[in-house]
Design an enzyme around this catalytic site. Sequence first.
Site, PDB file in Angstrom:
ATOM      1  N   TRP A   1       0.867  -1.178   0.000  1.00 48.12           N
ATOM      2  CA  TRP A   1       0.000   0.000   0.000  1.00 48.12           C
ATOM      3  C   TRP A   1       0.901   1.224   0.000  1.00 48.12           C
ATOM      4  O   TRP A   1       2.103   1.140   0.190  1.00 48.12           O
ATOM      5  CB  TRP A   1      -0.963  -0.003   1.196  1.00 48.12           C
ATOM      6  CG  TRP A   1      -0.324  -0.282   2.518  1.00 48.12           C
ATOM      7  CD1 TRP A   1       0.376   0.601   3.305  1.00 48.12           C
ATOM      8  CD2 TRP A   1      -0.333  -1.540   3.220  1.00 48.12           C
ATOM      9  NE1 TRP A   1       0.828  -0.037   4.425  1.00 48.12           N
ATOM     10  CE2 TRP A   1       0.387  -1.332   4.417  1.00 48.12           C
ATOM     11  CE3 TRP A   1      -0.869  -2.806   2.956  1.00 48.12           C
ATOM     12  CZ2 TRP A   1       0.579  -2.357   5.351  1.00 48.12           C
ATOM     13  CZ3 TRP A   1      -0.674  -3.823   3.877  1.00 48.12           C
ATOM     14  CH2 TRP A   1       0.036  -3.597   5.055  1.00 48.12           C
TER      15      TRP A   1
ATOM     16  N   GLU B   1       4.590   9.527  -0.483  1.00 47.02           N
ATOM     17  CA  GLU B   1       4.934   9.224  -1.887  1.00 47.02           C
ATOM     18  C   GLU B   1       4.071  10.064  -2.834  1.00 47.02           C
ATOM     19  O   GLU B   1       4.540  10.570  -3.857  1.00 47.02           O
ATOM     20  CB  GLU B   1       4.703   7.747  -2.197  1.00 47.02           C
ATOM     21  CG  GLU B   1       5.534   6.776  -1.361  1.00 47.02           C
ATOM     22  CD  GLU B   1       5.230   5.356  -1.721  1.00 47.02           C
ATOM     23  OE1 GLU B   1       5.678   4.913  -2.784  1.00 47.02           O
ATOM     24  OE2 GLU B   1       4.544   4.658  -0.958  1.00 47.02           O
TER      25      GLU B   1
HETATM   26  C1  HEM Z   1       2.959  -3.226   2.532  1.00 46.13           C
HETATM   27  C2  HEM Z   1       3.195  -1.934   2.405  1.00 46.13           C
HETATM   28  C3  HEM Z   1       4.469  -1.347   1.842  1.00 46.13           C
HETATM   29  C4  HEM Z   1       4.865  -0.058   2.041  1.00 46.13           C
HETATM   30  C5  HEM Z   1       4.113   1.005   2.863  1.00 46.13           C
HETATM   31  C6  HEM Z   1       6.103   0.123   1.339  1.00 46.13           C
HETATM   32  C7  HEM Z   1       6.774   1.348   1.284  1.00 46.13           C
HETATM   33  C8  HEM Z   1       7.810   1.597   0.402  1.00 46.13           C
HETATM   34  C9  HEM Z   1       8.296   2.915   0.074  1.00 46.13           C
HETATM   35  C10 HEM Z   1       7.744   4.237   0.617  1.00 46.13           C
HETATM   36  C11 HEM Z   1       9.321   2.760  -0.800  1.00 46.13           C
HETATM   37  C12 HEM Z   1      10.161   3.873  -1.435  1.00 46.13           C
HETATM   38  C13 HEM Z   1       9.494   4.147  -2.795  1.00 46.13           C
HETATM   39  C14 HEM Z   1       9.996   5.428  -3.446  1.00 46.13           C
HETATM   40  O1  HEM Z   1      10.544   6.292  -2.730  1.00 46.13           O
HETATM   41  O2  HEM Z   1       9.804   5.561  -4.668  1.00 46.13           O
HETATM   42  C15 HEM Z   1       9.489   1.342  -1.016  1.00 46.13           C
HETATM   43  C16 HEM Z   1      10.448   0.812  -1.834  1.00 46.13           C
HETATM   44  C17 HEM Z   1      10.485  -0.540  -2.194  1.00 46.13           C
HETATM   45  N1  HEM Z   1       9.630  -1.523  -1.746  1.00 46.13           N
HETATM   46 FE1  HEM Z   1       8.222  -1.357  -0.305  1.00 46.13          FE
HETATM   47  N2  HEM Z   1       6.483  -1.042   0.737  1.00 46.13           N
HETATM   48  C18 HEM Z   1       5.487  -1.975   0.998  1.00 46.13           C
HETATM   49  C19 HEM Z   1       5.446  -3.272   0.509  1.00 46.13           C
HETATM   50  C20 HEM Z   1       6.368  -3.810  -0.383  1.00 46.13           C
HETATM   51  C21 HEM Z   1       6.222  -5.107  -1.008  1.00 46.13           C
HETATM   52  C22 HEM Z   1       5.028  -6.044  -0.833  1.00 46.13           C
HETATM   53  C23 HEM Z   1       7.323  -5.297  -1.772  1.00 46.13           C
HETATM   54  C24 HEM Z   1       7.704  -6.473  -2.628  1.00 46.13           C
HETATM   55  C25 HEM Z   1       7.251  -7.714  -2.415  1.00 46.13           C
HETATM   56  C26 HEM Z   1       8.154  -4.108  -1.637  1.00 46.13           C
HETATM   57  C27 HEM Z   1       9.376  -3.929  -2.266  1.00 46.13           C
HETATM   58  C28 HEM Z   1      10.002  -2.691  -2.391  1.00 46.13           C
HETATM   59  C29 HEM Z   1      11.145  -2.443  -3.261  1.00 46.13           C
HETATM   60  C30 HEM Z   1      11.864  -3.468  -4.144  1.00 46.13           C
HETATM   61  C31 HEM Z   1      11.454  -1.080  -3.142  1.00 46.13           C
HETATM   62  C32 HEM Z   1      12.594  -0.311  -3.861  1.00 46.13           C
HETATM   63  C33 HEM Z   1      12.086   0.123  -5.236  1.00 46.13           C
HETATM   64  C34 HEM Z   1      13.157   0.850  -6.043  1.00 46.13           C
HETATM   65  O3  HEM Z   1      14.367   0.576  -5.790  1.00 46.13           O
HETATM   66  O4  HEM Z   1      12.787   1.673  -6.916  1.00 46.13           O
HETATM   67  N3  HEM Z   1       7.556  -3.224  -0.780  1.00 46.13           N
HETATM   68  N4  HEM Z   1       8.558   0.645  -0.263  1.00 46.13           N
HETATM   69  N1  LIG Z   2       4.409   1.830  -1.610  1.00 53.94           N
HETATM   70  C1  LIG Z   2       5.083   1.485  -2.608  1.00 53.94           C
HETATM   71  N2  LIG Z   2       5.881   2.400  -3.221  1.00 53.94           N
HETATM   72  C2  LIG Z   2       6.893   2.130  -4.107  1.00 53.94           C
HETATM   73  C3  LIG Z   2       7.714   1.026  -3.928  1.00 53.94           C
HETATM   74  C4  LIG Z   2       8.734   0.779  -4.874  1.00 53.94           C
HETATM   75  C5  LIG Z   2       8.933   1.661  -5.930  1.00 53.94           C
HETATM   76  C6  LIG Z   2       8.095   2.754  -6.067  1.00 53.94           C
HETATM   77  C7  LIG Z   2       8.284   3.679  -7.240  1.00 53.94           C
HETATM   78  N3  LIG Z   2       9.540   4.346  -7.043  1.00 53.94           N
HETATM   79  C8  LIG Z   2       9.925   5.106  -8.201  1.00 53.94           C
HETATM   80  C9  LIG Z   2       9.817   6.564  -7.874  1.00 53.94           C
HETATM   81  C10 LIG Z   2      10.319   7.377  -9.038  1.00 53.94           C
HETATM   82  C11 LIG Z   2      11.776   7.644  -8.700  1.00 53.94           C
HETATM   83  C12 LIG Z   2      11.904   7.508  -7.213  1.00 53.94           C
HETATM   84  N4  LIG Z   2      10.622   6.926  -6.752  1.00 53.94           N
HETATM   85  C13 LIG Z   2       7.087   2.997  -5.179  1.00 53.94           C
HETATM   86  C14 LIG Z   2       5.032   0.113  -3.151  1.00 53.94           C
HETATM   87  C15 LIG Z   2       4.949  -0.310  -4.451  1.00 53.94           C
HETATM   88  C16 LIG Z   2       4.950  -1.730  -4.556  1.00 53.94           C
HETATM   89  C17 LIG Z   2       5.039  -2.349  -3.347  1.00 53.94           C
HETATM   90  S1  LIG Z   2       5.098  -1.217  -2.118  1.00 53.94           S
END
Ligand code: HEM
Ligand SMILES: N=C(Nc1cccc(CNC[C@@H]2CCCN2)c1)c1cccs1
Length: 362
Positions: A237, A242
């Site tokens: 979620w 974000e």
């Molecule tokens: C359940 C609630 C969740 C919350 C509130 C959450 C929150 C976040 C947030 C705020 C970010 C930073 C995104 C950004 O700044 O663009 C993030 C990154 C990430 N999350 Fe979570 N997340 C959740 C669940 C998950 C799940 C289910 C997965 C995968 C199974 C996941 C995998 C990742 C990955 C791989 C990133 C890094 C993405 C990137 O490098 O661009 N997250 N998450």
């Molecule tokens: N809450 C979420 N946010 C999230 C997580 C991973 C990646 C992103 C998108 N990130 C890309 C943007 C664009 C550049 C920096 N942030 C959002 C989730 C997305 C899928 C699972 S959790």
Amino acid sequence: MTIEKVSQEAKLFLTQYFNETDKPYEYLTQRIAQVNSEIDQKGYYTQTYDEIVYGAKLAWRNSNRCIGRLFWERIEVADARKADTYEEVFDYLLSHIQLSFNHGRIKPYITIFRPQQEKKNIIKIWNHQLLRYAGYQTEEGIIGDSDSIQFTKICEGLGWKGARTNFDILPLVVQIGDNHPQWMEIPDDIIPEIPIEHPDYPEIASLNLKWYAIPIISDMRLEIGGLDYIAAPFNGWYMGTEIGARNFADEYRYNMLPKVAEKMNINTKHESNLWRDRALVELNAAVLYSFKKQGITITDHHTAAKQFEVFEKHEAAKGRDVTGKWTWLIPPVSPATTHIWHKPYTNDILTPNFFYQDKSYQ
Ligand code: HEM
Ligand SMILES: N=C(Nc1cccc(CNC[C@@H]2CCCN2)c1)c1cccs1
């Protein structure tokens, strides 16, 4: 990856999986022998459903940039490894949107298509997220989400036509093997969107802002035990910042802070009265209020940080180090009010994990 490397990675993953789930040692040695003989025959192996489920959970737990990892064991997995046709793939993607939305009680969910190693009919999803708004560069300026300008051009090149509002949901774009990519509009009635309003500033509603309910990342590679699942869309979620502090607030995105300040009747002539910060906080409060009002799961950045702290404690109790990327873990609003700001994290990259991969288009 060479087949020796696949065999080595398979052994490492299977050993971690069997140990963490307390399976008998002889089961592990049997499974490793079975996997090695399959790799000798085919150059890759097929993981069991239970293995891809645990692999997806480990990949989430190892995601250094994710603040939401407390719930790493609570994700549902759709096994789409048999999907072969465009119709089947689109059906899995629409199901993912509906099943993860779950009438607002969002469920972490991942749909796993066949691994790249299987070579035949490789499935690629061209979207960054299954739900995202289009962006258009026009003489009068940018319409919609500037992050999507390039992908929107690709979609229009494939025959899709956007309405040119600030909130056009992009089509799903899928490519199977070397065939021409196909696109499909997501039916309006399964797109959950939330209109943004503020309990104390009624004028904010007149900005006609809205956002989609679920972030479903569809362009990362899921690596488990030496296999590369290059199509494995996953969602959690949203954390309110974000939407409120980046998507709506970045100048190169929707650039809403000056407009929000105006609706709050605060003077924007001098930075020193912190009008930008006041607008930012109230815009974020509006996002959280609006999602909650519609009964859609969302977390604020304080709650998310506290949950991450509990995750750190659970991991310590299990004797595991928490790896993290500090610059991504700190929230963009009031970061120093969270414990994350005040401690270091090592950014070691473990597998299973999610990785960036080259865009299917350029
Ligand atoms: C359940 C609630 C969740 C919350 C509130 C959450 C929150 C976040 C947030 C705020 C970010 C930073 C995104 C950004 O700044 O663009 C993030 C990154 C990430 N999350 Fe979570 N997340 C959740 C669940 C998950 C799940 C289910 C997965 C995968 C199974 C996941 C995998 C990742 C990955 C791989 C990133 C890094 C993405 C990137 O490098 O661009 N997250 N998450
Ligand atoms: N809450 C979420 N946010 C999230 C997580 C991973 C990646 C992103 C998108 N990130 C890309 C943007 C664009 C550049 C920096 N942030 C959002 C989730 C997305 C899928 C699972 S959790």
